[in-house]
Design a protein around this motif. Structure first.
Motif, PDB file in Angstrom:
ATOM      1  N   UNK A 135       0.804  -1.225   0.000  1.00 35.94           N
ATOM      2  CA  UNK A 135       0.000   0.000   0.000  1.00 35.94           C
ATOM      3  C   UNK A 135       0.835   1.273   0.000  1.00 35.94           C
ATOM      4  N   UNK A 136       2.151   1.171   0.082  1.00 33.52           N
ATOM      5  CA  UNK A 136       2.998   2.355   0.048  1.00 33.52           C
ATOM      6  C   UNK A 136       3.434   2.720  -1.372  1.00 33.52           C
ATOM      7  N   UNK A 137       2.993   1.987  -2.353  1.00 39.31           N
ATOM      8  CA  UNK A 137       3.398   2.242  -3.725  1.00 39.31           C
ATOM      9  C   UNK A 137       2.832   3.537  -4.292  1.00 39.31           C
ATOM     10  N   UNK A 138       3.612   4.184  -5.176  1.00 36.23           N
ATOM     11  CA  UNK A 138       3.140   5.385  -5.882  1.00 36.23           C
ATOM     12  C   UNK A 138       1.914   5.025  -6.713  1.00 36.23           C
ATOM     13  N   UNK A 139       1.993   3.907  -7.393  1.00 38.83           N
ATOM     14  CA  UNK A 139       0.846   3.241  -7.990  1.00 38.83           C
ATOM     15  C   UNK A 139       0.816   1.845  -7.410  1.00 38.83           C
ATOM     16  N   UNK A 140      -0.382   1.294  -7.259  1.00 33.63           N
ATOM     17  CA  UNK A 140      -0.508  -0.048  -6.674  1.00 33.63           C
ATOM     18  C   UNK A 140      -1.328  -0.895  -7.652  1.00 33.63           C
ATOM     19  N   UNK A 141      -0.642  -1.778  -8.352  1.00 35.54           N
ATOM     20  CA  UNK A 141      -1.264  -2.512  -9.445  1.00 35.54           C
ATOM     21  C   UNK A 141      -1.327  -4.004  -9.132  1.00 35.54           C
ATOM     22  N   UNK A 142      -2.379  -4.637  -9.594  1.00 34.33           N
ATOM     23  CA  UNK A 142      -2.562  -6.075  -9.365  1.00 34.33           C
ATOM     24  C   UNK A 142      -2.933  -6.742 -10.675  1.00 34.33           C
ATOM     25  N   UNK A 143      -2.495  -7.982 -10.830  1.00 37.48           N
ATOM     26  CA  UNK A 143      -2.944  -8.794 -11.954  1.00 37.48           C
ATOM     27  C   UNK A 143      -4.407  -9.153 -11.711  1.00 37.48           C
TER      28      UNK A 143
END
Length: 436
Positions: A135-143
């Motif tokens: 959750x600390x990502x600049x963008x948080x992407x998931x497959x």
């Protein structure tokens, strides 16, 4: 106190049983086992000490644009990640595939992610303390089929007694990341022996993930926890289980496919392209192995394919697309039901056994480029009246062929089972290899 979240993970990407510390310490580890579709199953009681846990695997990806982190978050993981980020300033993204681990390490990894402005990406699963990093990502992407697992924290006393723990630190971290309060409340009310695994749509709506990507977006992460020939072979057999029968008849069938898969992983080939390529080569290998099958086996295969196309299914378009590409594509497609898999294996094994008495299997050859070259027998093209006309025409073509007496039926089925046509440039994605 430092705590541990140790959930071992099987090759199919299923979250397995939690491994608990026998000593004191705060943990966010789930103790249930999760099957591949996210259902809670019976807990397996596995116990280990922190010293027995392998170090977190942290490696630089192809082109030095991403870092692959996989496995349990063990002590020193954040320090190692910091060193890698310091010496490779081109890193933009971190792939997370973890069953959880030390809470302090998860938080420290999250701080590094935020400091360096990294994009976080989950190709398969990210559970417990791993979510604190995600959750600390600049963008948080998931497959599309990725799974994130949440539950309430707890502490383990000296005698292994579980004690409810204050969830304020986790709550604060999730809320600071912009996750909806309702989602955070629901996640932290889940018992430690359970897991909340929302679908990806829910993750995006709640602000846990900022987007969902397809398997062609980023470099393949299916070998992040072990990039070696044996691991590649294991994943191939997991995804295309009928290849073991072909391998038994023609040793060396899988090796060139695994070499191609491993080489692509190291070069940064996307997971979607990797899956497509492996299935395409597997389908060619299966078709080649059946090219000299006896009429009875060909008739059985034709009947099985027709019944599969006739069965009501939301996946009918994919089934027909596979059937149009021939018997190899049908027997290697994803979502092959247990009954179809058992029937296909029985027919394949019998066909190969009969053929083995007539002609020795010809080993596959490997191309000079290092990629697999699969030799497939040249056969008559699928009749124009069936190819490209949709499910109805294809079902009719199979039914007409099967209505003939045995020898003629097999001859009529041959161009349907072994169509000679160029492979699609990008076949529809049928599965993730994800983590996975």
């Amino acid at each position: 106190m430092r705590g541990v979240a140790c959930v071992s993970v099987g090759l199919a990407g299923a979250l397995m049983a939690g491994i608990l510390l026998s000593g004191p310490g705060r943990t966010t580890s789930p103790r249930g086992a999760i099957d591949p579709v996210g259902g809670l199953t019976t807990r397996t009681d596995l116990r280990a000490t922190a010293s027995e846990a392998p170090a977190t695997r942290i490696v630089l990806g192809p082109g030095e644009h991403d870092i692959r982190l996989s496995g349990e978050l063990t002590e020193g993981a954040a320090e190692r990640l910091a060193g890698l980020l310091e010496t490779h300033r081109t890193v933009e993204r971190i792939h997370l595939t973890s069953e959880g681990g030390l809470v302090d390490e998860g938080a420290a990894i999250g701080a590094l992610i935020a400091e360096h402005g990294l994009v976080t990406y989950v190709p398969d699963y990210c559970v417990s303390a791993c979510t604190l990093a995600f959750v600390r990502g600049r963008e948080r992407l998931v497959l599309a089929e990725a799974r994130l697992g949440f539950h309430a924290p707890y502490e383990t006393g000296p005698l292994g007694v579980e004690i409810a723990a204050d969830s304020a630190p986790e709550r604060a971290a999730y809320l600071a990341a912009g996750i909806s309060a309702d989602f955070v409340d629901a996640a932290l009310q889940v018992r430690p022996d359970d897991l909340m695994i929302p679908d990806t749509d829910t993750l995006v709506r709640a602000g846990v993930a900022t987007g969902r990507v397809d398997a062609y977006r980023f470099p393949d992460s299916t070998l992040d926890d072990g990039a070696d020939p044996e691991r590649a072979r294991t994943i191939i057999l997991r995804d295309v289980p009928l290849l073991d029968a072909v391998e038994a008849d023609a040793p060396g069938t899988i090796a060139p496919i695994a070499a191609w898969y491993l080489d692509g992983y190291r070069r940064g080939r996307s997971e979607g392209d990797a899956v497509d390529g492996v299935r395409r080569m597997a389908a060619q290998a299966v078709a080649r192995s059946l090219a000299e099958a006896d009429p009875a086996a060909l008739t059985d295969l034709g009947r099985m394919i027709l019944q599969t196309m006739q069965r009501p299914s939301s996946d009918r378009k994919r089934i027909c697309a596979s059937a149009e590409d021939g018997v190899g594509a049908v027997l290697t497609r994803s979502r092959l039901g247990a009954a179809q898999l058992a029937e296909g294996r029985a027919i394949l094994s019998r066909a190969l056994g009969l053929r083995a008495t007539e002609a020795a299997p010809q080993p596959l050859r490997e191309a000079s480029t290092g990629q697999a070259a699969i030799a497939v027998a040249t056969v008559t093209a699928l009749p124009k009246s069936a190819r490209g006309r949709g499910c109805a025409a294809l079902r009719k073509a199979f039914a007409v062929a099967l209505a003939r007496p045995m020898p003629e039926a097999a001859q009529a089925l041959r161009p349907l089972l072994f169509p000679a046509s160029p492979a699609r440039s990008r076949p529809a994605l049928e599965a993730s290899a994800q983590s996975r």
